[in-house]
Design a protein around this motif. Structure first.
Motif, mmCIF file in Angstrom:
data_model
loop_
_atom_site.group_PDB
_atom_site.id
_atom_site.type_symbol
_atom_site.label_atom_id
_atom_site.label_comp_id
_atom_site.label_asym_id
_atom_site.label_seq_id
_atom_site.Cartn_x
_atom_site.Cartn_y
_atom_site.Cartn_z
ATOM 1 N N VAL A 9 36.948 -35.527 -45.904
ATOM 2 C CA VAL A 9 38.404 -35.586 -45.714
ATOM 3 C C VAL A 9 38.814 -34.382 -44.869
ATOM 4 N N LEU A 10 40.063 -34.386 -44.424
ATOM 5 C CA LEU A 10 40.572 -33.276 -43.625
ATOM 6 C C LEU A 10 41.361 -32.333 -44.530
ATOM 7 N N SER A 11 40.830 -31.116 -44.730
ATOM 8 C CA SER A 11 41.467 -30.229 -45.712
ATOM 9 C C SER A 11 42.834 -29.748 -45.255
ATOM 10 N N CYS A 12 43.154 -29.878 -43.947
ATOM 11 C CA CYS A 12 44.481 -29.453 -43.486
ATOM 12 C C CYS A 12 45.568 -30.422 -43.933
ATOM 13 N N LEU A 13 45.175 -31.624 -44.420
ATOM 14 C CA LEU A 13 46.175 -32.599 -44.861
ATOM 15 C C LEU A 13 46.004 -32.960 -46.338
ATOM 16 N N LYS A 22 36.889 -24.451 -40.822
ATOM 17 C CA LYS A 22 37.683 -23.944 -39.704
ATOM 18 C C LYS A 22 39.062 -24.569 -39.635
ATOM 19 N N HIS A 23 39.951 -23.755 -39.059
ATOM 20 C CA HIS A 23 41.353 -24.067 -38.957
ATOM 21 C C HIS A 23 41.599 -24.447 -37.496
ATOM 22 N N GLY A 24 41.780 -25.756 -37.241
ATOM 23 C CA GLY A 24 41.949 -26.197 -35.859
ATOM 24 C C GLY A 24 43.389 -26.583 -35.591
ATOM 25 N N CYS A 25 43.624 -27.898 -35.437
ATOM 26 C CA CYS A 25 44.943 -28.388 -35.034
ATOM 27 C C CYS A 25 45.977 -28.378 -36.158
ATOM 28 N N GLU A 26 45.509 -28.413 -37.409
ATOM 29 C CA GLU A 26 46.363 -28.486 -38.605
ATOM 30 C C GLU A 26 47.116 -29.806 -38.745
ATOM 31 N N LEU A 27 46.825 -30.792 -37.893
ATOM 32 C CA LEU A 27 47.589 -32.041 -37.918
ATOM 33 C C LEU A 27 46.695 -33.272 -38.033
ATOM 34 N N GLY A 28 45.436 -33.086 -38.377
ATOM 35 C CA GLY A 28 44.553 -34.241 -38.531
ATOM 36 C C GLY A 28 43.933 -34.724 -37.239
ATOM 37 N N GLU A 29 44.055 -33.937 -36.162
ATOM 38 C CA GLU A 29 43.648 -34.433 -34.851
ATOM 39 C C GLU A 29 42.349 -33.855 -34.314
ATOM 40 N N CYS A 30 41.556 -33.137 -35.162
ATOM 41 C CA CYS A 30 40.345 -32.538 -34.589
ATOM 42 C C CYS A 30 39.100 -32.579 -35.486
ATOM 43 N N GLY A 31 39.253 -32.556 -36.800
ATOM 44 C CA GLY A 31 38.091 -32.623 -37.686
ATOM 45 C C GLY A 31 37.451 -31.276 -38.009
ATOM 46 N N ALA A 32 37.967 -30.174 -37.438
ATOM 47 C CA ALA A 32 37.355 -28.859 -37.685
ATOM 48 C C ALA A 32 37.432 -28.462 -39.156
ATOM 49 N N CYS A 33 38.436 -28.963 -39.864
ATOM 50 C CA CYS A 33 38.691 -28.551 -41.246
ATOM 51 C C CYS A 33 38.040 -29.478 -42.264
ATOM 52 N N ALA A 34 37.158 -30.392 -41.813
ATOM 53 C CA ALA A 34 36.596 -31.387 -42.739
ATOM 54 C C ALA A 34 35.824 -30.718 -43.868
HETATM 55 S S1 FES Z 1 42.523 -28.642 -38.537
HETATM 56 FE FE1 FES Z 1 42.303 -30.276 -37.074
HETATM 57 S S2 FES Z 1 41.992 -31.963 -38.387
HETATM 58 FE FE2 FES Z 1 42.431 -30.384 -39.815
#
Ligand code: FES
Ligand SMILES: Cc1cc2nc3c(=O)[nH]c(=O)nc-3n(C[C@H](O)[C@H](O)[C@H](O)COP(=O)(O)OP(=O)(O)OC[C@H]3O[C@@H](n4cnc5c(N)ncnc54)[C@H](O)[C@@H]3O)c2cc1C
Ligand code: SF4
Ligand code: FES
Lengths: 155, 347
Positions: A57-61, A37-49
């Motif tokens: 790891v966080l795939s958004c980063l 899932k695509h959440g905050c895109e900034l490392g602040e939620c964990g949805a993209c783990a």
């Molecule tokens: S989308 Fe929130 S941590 Fe990656």
């Protein structure tokens, strides 16, 4: 575009990626794996783990271009031979997924914990999952589901 | 959607190659290690390098060696750094306590698997008016640190006062660490303290062409060190105040040497004034001495209104945090207090 080969859920995949794309974007947009899932895109939620070489790891980063030769496990890769992973069963049975948006991130992170420590304590579970936010469950059911999966002999 | 801007990506496999790439660049080339600081900043258009040099493939940056102290590769992740404590014997575990306690309190487990020690030491300074997306910053006409002229925190200030928010830097300063910087022109080793400047924009003395390759922590026989962090939640949040303290305490309880460093109260980590340390040395850590030293050590704490929590409260908390750190060094069981103020158990 840069051509890379990586392993996704056990299968080798060739994909041409634009350098600016994150692993999250490569998975969802180029490989049509929308479980992550695509959440905050900034490392602040964990949805993209996701698991990268077995580690959460966080795939958004993560830069897609830097994933050549690496192994990625997403939520789509947890079930095997048509059977759900014990964590998926207990999350469903015990109400650990409500809206479900945070669930893929929790599942892969919990799987990595159990792969490394088959019998973690509650404190250990809480610590390992402290980088995943959930707006619905209040976390209690999530910790209980992880413990129930351990009891089922998850691996 | 917050896409990254476009850039060219190169992934050298040696420090030498990376140094040549930096030397040949026109100045818009940046290193990227874990990317956990730089990539969010690029998504918000705070930083827009034309070329990124990824250092993940450089094995030299992940070396660890011990001899006279320990030398830790800048490319090791924070998870690796926390694991090092198992490799140290009992004494080193105590002596280097501040380092692993700081690493263990950075961000979240996933971010610690990604973020490196080098990236943490070079972390961009932070500010509520800067760590915002492009549209937000544009709406306030930007600020001095990026694209604008005025500092919205201190409009009369000639310089940016963004906050040093790295957890491991205060810890490593308390341990008396030094760092090695390598460029195409050569190698230099400097005290970690000399890598920082109290300026929110030019917060590092590191040249753009230099790579931070390793951190050296001296041997600290008989020392103990600890790290205390203030933040709203037990995970995710950057420090809004932190205290690292290290001391060598004799068998009879007398302090023989000590260092105290404050984090997140200026644009660089701040060492406690010499008189605070002088007051400690040669005396046992009694409650009275701890309150006296805490008061003096907290003097340089001048937080501004650009992070979470009110600045008056953050300033007031400084002396309490120094006293918690000193009590833990004395051997008090501070676990309950730590859980209360940091909301995280250090496992
Ligand atoms: S989308 Fe929130 S941590 Fe990656
Ligand atoms: C949600 C969130 C919470 C966070 N919370 C914290 C926190 O509580 N405490 C904290 O300290 N940090 C925190 N961080 C920031 C970050 O995760 C860590 O500081 C991390 O250690 C940075 O390392 P990195 O390898 O990812 O750095 P990168 O993003 O790769 O790099 C950061 C900077 O350092 C430079 N750099 C990297 N490696 C080198 C090198 N070898 N030589 C020279 N320059 C180099 C880069 O050019 C860049 O300017 C947080 C980040 C997020 C997204
Ligand atoms: S301290 Fe001032 S100049 Fe610096 S980032 Fe904040 S508002 Fe901008
Ligand atoms: S189930 Fe809705 S956010 Fe966790």
């Amino acid at each position: 575009m840069v051509q890379i080969t990586l392993t996704v859920n056990g299968e080798p995949v060739d994909v041409a990626v634009a350098p600016y794309k994150t692993l999250l974007e490569v998975l969802r947009e180029d490989l049509n794996l929308c479980g992550t899932k695509h959440g905050c895109e900034l490392g602040e939620c964990g949805a993209c783990a996701v698991l990268l070489d077995g580690q959460p790891v966080l795939s958004c980063l993560v830069l897609g271009v830097d994933c050549g030769g690496r192994a990625v496990t997403t939520v789509e890769g947890l079930a095997s031979d048509g059977r759900l992973h014990p964590l998926q069963e207990t999350f469903a049975d015990l109400g650990a997924a409500q809206c479900g948006y945070c669930t893929p991130g929790f599942l892969v992170t919990a799987k990595a914990l159990l792969d490394e420590h088959p019998r973690p304590t509650r404190d250990h579970i809480r610590d390992a999952l402290s980088g995943n936010l959930c707006r619905c469950t209040g976390y209690q059911q999530i910790y209980e589901a992880v413990e129930a999966a351990i009891a089922k002999g998850s691996r | 959607m917050m896409r990254l801007p476009n850039f060219r990506f190169v992934a050298p496999t040696s420090v030498h190659q990376a140094a040549e790439l930096l030397a040949a660049s026109s100045g818009d080339t940046m290193l990227v290690a874990g990317g956990t600081d730089l990539l969010p900043n690029m998504k918000r258009r705070q930083q827009a390098p034309g070329t990124l040099v990824g250092v993940r493939h450089i094995a030299e940056l992940r070396a660890i060696s011990s001899g006279d102290g320990v030398t830790i590769g800048a490319g090791l992740t924070l998870t690796d750094v926390i694991r090092l404590r198992q490799g140290f014997g009992g004494q080193a575990r105590e002596a280097y306590g501040a380092l692993w306690q700081a690493a263990a309190q950075v961000a979240t487990p996933q971010l610690r698997n990604m973020g490196t020690l080098g990236g943490n030491l070079c972390l961009d300074t932070r500010c509520n008016y800067y760590d915002q997306n492009y549209e937000w910053r544009k709406a306030i006409d930007f600020c001095m640190k990026k694209d604008g002229e005025t500092c919205w925190v201190a409009p009369s200030s000639p310089k940016c006062v963004a906050v040093s928010s790295t957890d491991t830097a205060p810890a490593l300063l308390a341990l008396g660490a030094s760092v090695t910087l390598v460029s195409a022109n050569g190698t230099r080793q400097i005290a970690l303290s000399d890598m920082y400047r109290n300026d929110g924009i030019h917060y590092l003395t590191r040249q753009r062409s230099e790579i931070l390759t390793s951190v050296h922590v001296p041997r600290l026989d008989g020392w103990r060190s600890v790290y205390w962090k203030l933040r709203r939640r037990g995970a995710f949040d950057f420090p809004v105040l932190s205290v690292a303290a290290a001391a060598k305490i004799a068998k009879d309880g007398t302090v023989e040497a000590a260092r105290i460093v404050l984090g997140a109260v200026a644009s660089r980590p701040v060492e406690a004034p010499a008189e605070a340390i002088a007051a400690l040395v040669g005396r046992p850590l009694t409650d009275d001495l701890i309150s006296e030293v805490a008061e003096r050590a907290a003097q340089p704490s001048r937080p501004l209104d650009n992070t979470d929590f009110t600045l008056v409260w953050r300033k007031r908390m400084t002396k309490f945090f120094v006293s918690y750190a000193l009590k833990e060094l004395r051997g008090d069981d501070m676990r309950a207090r730590r859980l209360k103020v940091s909301r995280q158990e250090l496992l």
